[in-house]
Design a protein around this motif. Structure first.
Motif, PDB file in Angstrom:
ATOM      1  N   LEU A 120       0.789  -1.265   0.168  1.00  0.00           N
ATOM      2  CA  LEU A 120       0.056  -0.146  -0.094  1.00  0.00           C
ATOM      3  C   LEU A 120       0.793   1.212   0.074  1.00  0.00           C
ATOM      4  N   GLN A 121       0.366   2.430  -0.568  1.00  0.00           N
ATOM      5  CA  GLN A 121       1.121   3.641  -0.496  1.00  0.00           C
ATOM      6  C   GLN A 121       0.036   4.482  -0.033  1.00  0.00           C
ATOM      7  N   CYS A 122      -0.780   5.157  -0.758  1.00  0.00           N
ATOM      8  CA  CYS A 122      -1.593   6.176  -0.187  1.00  0.00           C
ATOM      9  C   CYS A 122      -2.843   5.676   0.753  1.00  0.00           C
ATOM     10  N   GLY A 123      -3.126   4.499   0.557  1.00  0.00           N
ATOM     11  CA  GLY A 123      -3.992   3.878   1.425  1.00  0.00           C
ATOM     12  C   GLY A 123      -5.480   3.993   1.055  1.00  0.00           C
ATOM     13  N   PHE A 124      -5.768   4.543  -0.002  1.00  0.00           N
ATOM     14  CA  PHE A 124      -7.197   4.772  -0.240  1.00  0.00           C
ATOM     15  C   PHE A 124      -7.884   3.495  -0.647  1.00  0.00           C
ATOM     16  N   CYS A 133      -1.388   3.656  -7.186  1.00  0.00           N
ATOM     17  CA  CYS A 133       0.017   3.836  -6.445  1.00  0.00           C
ATOM     18  C   CYS A 133       0.887   2.686  -6.853  1.00  0.00           C
ATOM     19  N   ARG A 156       6.444   0.507   6.917  1.00  0.00           N
ATOM     20  CA  ARG A 156       6.057   1.763   7.178  1.00  0.00           C
ATOM     21  C   ARG A 156       5.185   1.965   8.492  1.00  0.00           C
ATOM     22  N   PHE A 193      -3.908   2.706   7.769  1.00  0.00           N
ATOM     23  CA  PHE A 193      -4.351   2.588   6.465  1.00  0.00           C
ATOM     24  C   PHE A 193      -4.859   1.174   6.479  1.00  0.00           C
ATOM     25  N   TYR A 252      -9.066  11.074   5.547  1.00  0.00           N
ATOM     26  CA  TYR A 252      -9.014  11.732   4.487  1.00  0.00           C
ATOM     27  C   TYR A 252     -10.173  12.806   4.531  1.00  0.00           C
ATOM     28  N   VAL A 268      -3.960  12.122   2.292  1.00  0.00           N
ATOM     29  CA  VAL A 268      -4.479  12.378   0.837  1.00  0.00           C
ATOM     30  C   VAL A 268      -4.096  11.203   0.164  1.00  0.00           C
ATOM     31  N   GLY A 279      -3.078   9.946  -2.867  1.00  0.00           N
ATOM     32  CA  GLY A 279      -2.473  10.056  -4.117  1.00  0.00           C
ATOM     33  C   GLY A 279      -2.751  11.274  -4.881  1.00  0.00           C
ATOM     34  N   PHE A 321      -0.126  12.488  -7.534  1.00  0.00           N
ATOM     35  CA  PHE A 321       0.533  12.440  -8.877  1.00  0.00           C
ATOM     36  C   PHE A 321       0.430  13.845  -9.657  1.00  0.00           C
ATOM     37  N   HIS A 361       1.503  11.764   0.688  1.00  0.00           N
ATOM     38  CA  HIS A 361       0.015  11.087   0.052  1.00  0.00           C
ATOM     39  C   HIS A 361       0.424   9.767  -0.491  1.00  0.00           C
ATOM     40  N   GLY A 362       1.134   8.856   0.135  1.00  0.00           N
ATOM     41  CA  GLY A 362       1.563   7.648  -0.283  1.00  0.00           C
ATOM     42  C   GLY A 362       2.981   7.489  -0.324  1.00  0.00           C
TER      43      GLY A 362
END
Lengths: 164, 782, 265
Positions: free
Chosen positions: A97-101, A137, B12, B18, B25, B252, B254, B256, B505-506
């Motif tokens: 996961l990165q942004c988690g959304f 992501c 992380r 998350f 958010y 946030v 993502g 890009f 944001h990621g």
């Protein structure tokens, strides 16, 4: 207005809402469980995936009143407070996961995949099983790794349990 | 390298929230009395607004108010601006048309905001928005760059005759023309870089809260740079002075690039909150996102690359037209200029380059930075041209590149950039080895035997990131400086909070920034918190974009750590009665070198705050801040190789393998860097094979307004990737880091298209190489 | 989504009665298309009658070669049915490739064919097997059921209760997805059974699912992929859009037909 009663994460909950309210909005707004997300409006991204009566569904495409009477598990109910389900732990371990959304939907999808097809997943079947979940992501590389690892871990745990 | 320090694969710190649904958010925010907004948007690509009748909408259930552009203008809210001044080659400034947060007399693209409805619920707001009657007089529309420059094309802005925003150049036209005239071979290529939609999975959202008692505004927003948002909203849009405006970008989902810019919705929701007296939240749906999030790319170019008889490049001439859409977004002007033309030397020693760039208005969504921003366009153009040249010259693509590589550093290109370090051959060799390049012919034969067409293609990219020396960008027209700020606060018990103007944001800043601190002070990363995304907490910042958080943001943290460490050493020396120069920091302790005298961090921190026994004249406390302004860009580079199999019956492309060899300098957390590359590759592969924004050229309607029509890369579209890293540390920042966020998206599209064109046997193929296009291309070949 | 009133029926008769008393009602099965369409505000039924809780509409029954699939049976149940797999694996394969796993958990065969989306998979199997669509009031042969884009022979208020068919000797399905939506851009179902050879094409035709007479004739004389080699698929009458123009779709129909044959064996 409809009265909706659900068992969510093991707890019976009720609420009033318009008939047109989607399950995802009921979960987010009426129950305050904001881990389930909305990422599209065409039933494609999978950020809203929850389990309903034991199967993964897109909560953005089900009316709350349609779901009334069913048992729902959201990302918040996957593991006891403070703990991680093996799939959650694998996502962390493998940086899935990165942004988690998209993550809650991804995790709920992976859990359903392993629950129903676990033990013999491979990269191709995992990628096919993620068809209904979009991540922007990670390029999916580490999500696939995480699901593979979780599958192996959970199958191993199953075998260990069976042996005991 | 410690287990948690620089270079370690630390899991992380932010993941748990998350993974358990506890991320917060903007759309998750709920405040007392909060109401919901829906924007009334233009259904037309170009129209005059004759009038707006909101009376029926105002009478609908749950509606608080409907507000329009005239009211907004009357309240003195300013127009949206582009913050980077570009001058045309005739010296005239760029022609910026007015962009009102809510259109007043003209709408210029489908989705242009016209009014805001505030209601008890989001669905009621939408019900009412449909009932707002806007009387439009439709005008002809234009969506494509060549068409918009035609005489007689519909005109968008009175400020920009002929829809031309600027006609800019970089490099030496005469020297380049001479090189082309004297060349042994000239490769000429027409290149189209397809328009993309960034598609962060979290749609944009904002919550505006006006506090009448304090005359104070709070803005929750999906931003990559909350301080820039506050600065711009204060200085240019007259929303509120900075001290009366708090901007919070919480988790946030993502960005890009698409969440760098200030959009109308943030401004309008803050203003609407004051007008209506209630907090106003707006959350985009995906179709709105397709319509109104800034798009990326959309270039049309002509290229001439000149070679001498020995196949050395002697000149490069590029003529580009870039579509900026209906309005100039915040950084739109610098993307096709200083982030594009400055990279046209690539990894090659090219003595003469000339780039001419025209930017144009069309009746489409604004176009601005999207992952890579200018550099993918430059790389695609250059690496497609190199591949085609190699094919024309009968050379192997690797040998043509090798022959032209820059091999000594620093290297001054003819297009501003001064490359500081690199080893391009190392990445090329690593990639070719990983891809088993030499075994390709055999694999191709096996594919042929199965009725498949196999191809292989490479791309050698360079990018410039770590934006950027403030004085340099200032001289080139930037409206802001591009430093970063940090504050390191050692609490009295020894725990540490780091306040950074970078925004995560990621990208995993909460982990990697903590690793830098842990590495330096020897304290566990669990005792370190990274704080970002709130203008009330962090002193100032320029935010996260252009792969700058490591090179610039972390460097600011290092500078603040320098000061903290220096002060702590003074205190420790004083307490241990030693010379300051003898104090070393090791494993969370301050020691007197060569003795067994030692003080743990918490004791030094406590001493700083009790202030009972500090060196004479020293201020109490242990908290330092720093601003870091880089002295140069950083120049990540690498080589990507794609190998594909094309099904000639369906035109479907299967990516058999994808190899990435990158030089990012020193790496703080390899796991996170790999993740950044994976994600960049997916977006680059998406551009090459799947993604494209399409407008109907006649009506200006967006044809790709949902995931039903816009192809997002899914798990089964992509392979697993083979990654490796080479390392020439950046000499210009304290950590030797370069930047890894955009490389994947920059380097991968040409590798894919080079591979597919290798498979099908000709170069007449444009991105995205969808099955239909590849199938038609195969047929065209016969 | 516009406002709507929801009703839950527990029997076929109750559902029919509920719908008949409403101004602009719609049956709601899995909702995977209907709810999505309502969210886009492209459909605005005054009332929804939910069929998911009617026991009679669920389940798969296989007796010898005779198959009955209840209308409210979700795709995942069809895909995973061992009984179906034994007599008609092609329908399991097809059902297992509709949408995505989550959609397959909710979407139903009855809902799919009642909607008759030109890019849906199920119309191909129903037409390609010569199945019978059973409703609350009659049985409709597949050849009479699909009447045009999003149009069927269903009358106002008529409800599909089941799909029945005789398991074929051979059957296969192959489809090529729209890269974005993952709906079929061309899907071909081939079968050979007691009533002969059938070839049904979905995703491609401008009028929705259709039978391809030329291919049927060719396969009737020789049941093999090679028999399709000289068949020309006409691009006239094919859908044309961003992802597939008519010429490309016509090509896909032929290629998918060959692949369906390969799958059928």
């Amino acid at each position: 207005m409809a009265k909706v009663t659900l068992v969510v994460n093991g707890r019976t909950v009720s609420g009033e809402c318009e008939d047109r309210m989607l399950l995802v909005h009921f979960i987010r707004e009426k129950l305050g469980l904001t881990g389930t997300h909305v990422g599209c409006d065409t039933t494609q991204c999978g950020a809203c995936v929850v389990h309903m009566d034991g199967r993964s569904v897109k909560s953005c495409s089900i009316l709350a009143v349609q779901a009334s009477g069913s048992t729902v598990t959201t990302i918040e109910g996957l593991a006891p407070q403070g703990e991680l389900h093996p799939v959650q732990a694998a996502f962390k371990e493998h940086h899935g996961l990165q942004c988690g959304f998209c993550t809650p939907g991804m995790v709920m999808t992976a859990v359903d995949m392993i629950n129903h097809h676990g033990g013999n997943l491979d990269e191709a079947s995992i990628r096919a099983g993620l068809e209904g979940n979009i991540c922007r992501c990670t390029g999916y590389h580490n999500i696939v790794k995480a699901v593979l690892a979780a599958d192996a871990e959970m199958a191993g745990a199953g075998r260990r349990q069976a042996a005991e | 390298m410690g287990v948690e320090g620089i270079g370690a694969r630390v899991a992380r710190k932010e993941d748990k929230r998350f993974l358990t649904g506890k991320g917060r958010y903007t759309d998750d925010m709920v405040v007392p009395g909060m109401k919901h907004a829906c924007f009334v948007r233009s259904p037309h690509a170009h129209a005059k607004i004759r009038g707006i009748d909101a009376s029926a909408a105002k009478a609908m259930p749950g509606v608080i108010d409907v507000l329009d552009g005239k009211q907004l203008q009357a309240d003195g809210i300013g127009n949206l601006i582009c913050g980077w001044m570009i001058h045309s080659k005739d010296g005239s400034p760029m022609k910026m048309g007015a962009w009102r947060p809510l259109a007043v007399d003209t709408v210029r693209y489908v989705g242009d905001a016209v009014a805001i409805v505030v209601a008890d619920s989001a669905v009621e707001a939408r019900d009412a928005a449909e009932a707002v009657e806007v009387d439009y007089e439709e005008l002809p529309a234009v969506t494509e760059v060549l068409a918009t420059l035609e005489p007689g094309a519909p005109q968008l802005h009175p400020e920009a005759p002929g829809n031309l925003i600027f006609d800019w150049q970089l490099g030496d036209p005469e020297a380049t023309d001479r090189a082309i005239a004297s060349a042994a071979h000239v490769t000429e290529v027409d290149i189209v870089n397809n328009r993309l939609s960034p598609n962060a999975m979290e749609p944009r959202a904002t919550l505006g809260i006006y506090d009448a008692a304090e005359d104070h505004y709070t803005c929750y927003t999906t931003s990559q740079n909350p301080h820039v948002a506050r600065l711009v909203m204060s200085a240019f849009y007259n929303v509120a002075p900075e001290n009366k405006l708090r901007v919070i970008a919480p988790d946030v989902g993502g960005g890009f690039g698409s969440k760098i810019f200030i959009y109308p919705e943030e401004i309008v929701c803050l203003w609407a909150s004051k007008k209506t007296g209630v907090p106003v939240k707006w959350t985009s749906d995906r179709t709105e996102a397709f319509l109104t999030d800034a798009h990326g790319r959309d270039h049309v170019s002509k290229v001439k690359m000149a070679f001498d008889a020995d196949h050395r490049i002697i000149g490069l001439k590029v003529d580009t037209i870039a579509n900026l859409g209906a309005y100039m977004s915040l950084f739109s002007s610098c993307v096709p200029t200083y982030l594009y033309a400055t990279l046209l030397s690539g990894q090659y020693d090219i003595p003469a380059i000339h780039a001419n760039v025209r930017t144009v208005y069309t009746n489409t969504a604004p176009v601005d930075a999207y992952r890579g921003a200018g550099r993918p366009e430059a790389t695609y153009l250059l690496e497609r041209t190199m591949e085609i040249a190699a094919r024309e010259l009968g050379m192997s693509p690797a040998e043509l590149r090798r022959k032209n590589f820059i091999r000594s550093f620093p290297h001054q290109t003819p297009v501003i950039m001064n490359y500081d370090a690199g080893d391009y051959e190392a990445s090329l060799n690593a990639a070719m080895q990983a891809a088993d390049w030499s075994g390709f012919a055999e694999r191709r034969a096996q594919s042929e035997a199965r009725g498949r067409k196999r191809g292989i293609g490479m791309s050698c990219y360079i990018e410039a990131c770590g934006l950027a020396p403030s004085s340099a960008v200032g001289s080139l027209g930037a409206g802001v400086g591009l430093w970063e700020s940090a504050e390191v606060r050692v609490n009295a018990v020894g725990t540490i909070e780091v306040f950074t103007g970078s925004h995560s944001h990621g990208q995993g800043h909460e982990t990697t920034f903590a690793q830098v601190v842990a590495d330096r002070l020897g304290v566990p990363i669990d005792s370190i918190n990274i704080v970002h995304g709130d203008t009330d907490k962090v002193q100032m910042g320029m935010g996260t974009y252009g792969s700058r958080s490591g090179a610039v943001g972390m460097s600011a943290v290092v500078k603040a750590l320098d000061k903290v460490e220096a002060k702590a050493k003074k205190i420790a020396a004083h307490l241990m009665e030693a010379d300051e120069s003898d104090i070393v920091v090791e494993n969370g302790e301050l020691k007197v070198a060569g003795t067994d005298k030692t003080l743990p961090w918490p004791q030094v921190a406590l001493a700083a705050y009790t202030a009972h026994n500090l060196p004479s004249g020293m201020e109490p406390g242990l908290k330092e801040s720093a601003f870091y302004d880089p002295s140069n860009f950083t120049f990540p580079a690498g080589c990507y190789i794609a190998e594909v199999e094309v099904d000639p019956e369906t035109g479907e492309t299967d990516i058999v393998q994808f190899v990435a060899a990158d030089d990012f300098g020193n790496i703080i957390n390899p796991m996170i860097v790999e993740g950044q590359v994976h994600g960049g590759l997916a977006q680059g592969i998406g551009q090459a094979l799947l993604e494209g924004v399409h407008y109907d050229p006649e009506t200006g309607q967006l044809l790709t307004a949902s995931y039903m029509d816009y192809t997002m890369p899914r798990a089964d579209d992509l392979p697993s990737f083979k990654l490796s890293h080479q390392n020439t540390p950046c000499p210009n920042n304290p950590l030797g880091v370069k930047g890894c966020g955009e490389a994947g998206a920059i380097g991968s599209p040409p590798a894919l298209i080079n591979a597919i064109t290798d498979a099908i046997g000709h170069d007449r193929l444009a991105m995205p190489a969808t099955p239909m296009k590849v199938w038609h291309a195969l047929h065209a070949a016969h | 989504m516009y406002a709507t009133d929801y009703h839950r029926a527990s029997s076929v008769q109750e559902a029919v009665n509920l719908l008949s008393s409403r101004p602009v009602g719609k049956y709601l099965a899995g909702g995977m298309t209907l709810i999505a369409t309502m969210k886009q505000r492209l459909a605005a039924p005054s009332d929804l009658v939910d069929l998911r809780h009617i026991p009679d509409l669920k389940g798969i029954a296989v007796e010898g070669r005779k198959v009955r699939i209840g209308a409210a049976t979700p795709h995942s149940d069809v895909a995973g049915s061992a009984a179906l797999q034994a007599v008609c694996p092609a329908i399991c394969h097809l059902a297992g490739r509709i949408g995505d796993p989550h959609v397959r958990h909710m979407g139903t065969i009855g809902g799919s064919i009642a909607n008759n989306d030109p890019a849906a998979d199920y119309p191909a199997v129903v037409l390609g097997l010569g199945a019978t669509v059973v409703t609350d009031r009659r049985s409709i042969p597949a050849d009479d059921f699909f009447t045009g884009l999003f149009e069927t022979a269903l009358e106002e208020g008529e409800m599909i209760t089941a799909v029945t068919f005789e398991a074929p000797e051979k059957a296969g399905y192959a489809k090529f997805d729209n890269p974005a939506s993952r709906f079929a851009m061309a899907g071909v179902f081939v079968s050979r059974g007691a009533d002969g050879v059938r070839v049904a094409v979905t995703g491609a035709g401008a009028d929705g699912v259709f039978r391809h007479n030329g291919m049927e004739a060719a396969l009737a004389s020789s049941w093999s992929s090679d028999a399709l080699a000289n068949i020309a698929v006409d691009s006239a009458g094919m859908l044309s859009d961003l992802h597939a123009d008519a010429e490309y779709r016509a090509n896909l129909v032929k290629v998918m037909a060959k692949r369906a044959m390969a799958a059928a064996g």
